[in-house]
Design a protein around this motif. Structure first.
Motif: not given
Length: 160
Positions: A116, A99, A97, A114
């Motif tokens: 992922q 951010h 992840e 974000t």
């Protein structure tokens, strides 16, 4: 005599089998003991104001920053693009992840996003990790915010 010995043995076996056996539940058996588990950490909120230069994209120090290399990081409108590669070893990235906190020209947060990644090969086949890294794009939400800079953080990184 044989018959008497057989009854005696049978009686002893039955007594041994029933010893300590009870149909009533014990207090310890009725509920499993709680297993201590770490609660998942919530995603930290972006810093509300920072000092940034126009067009700047930087990586905030964190627990995984010494294990990665960011290449080609650039701010394009309301998005940050780049590539993340593992430098601590060469292995598959199982979960990632990234951010991004997006800031305006005054250094105030105006959006967040974000990226992922989860490594799931169809059929469970083996494959070689990508030595060039994982390309990512993170778009600000809201996308119409006046974005001048971005600060990245990596809260999740799991590799083999």
């Amino acid at each position: 005599m044989r018959r008497r010995t057989g009854f005696l043995k049978m009686g002893l076996l039955m007594a041994a089998a029933s010893a300590g056996c009870s149909t009533a539940p014990h207090a310890a058996d009725s509920a499993p003991a709680p297993t201590p588990m770490a609660a998942p950490k919530p995603a930290s909120a972006p810093v509300s104001a920072v000092t940034v230069s126009p067009g700047e994209v930087r990586l905030s120090p964190g627990p995984f920053t010494d294990r990665v290399r960011l290449n080609g990081i650039r701010l394009e409108g309301a998005s940050v693009r780049g590539t993340l590669a593992i430098i601590s070893d060469i292995s598959d990235v199982l979960a990632l992840e990234v951010h991004a906190a997006f800031y305006d020209t005054t250094g105030h947060v105006v959006g967040a996003g974000t990226f992922q990644h989860a490594d799931a090969e169809p059929g469970g086949g083996a494959h070689a990790p990508n030595p060039d890294g994982i390309p990512f794009t993170i778009t600000a939400s809201p996308a119409d915010a006046p974005i001048s800079a971005a600060v990245l953080s990596i809260p999740v990184l799991v590799n083999e």
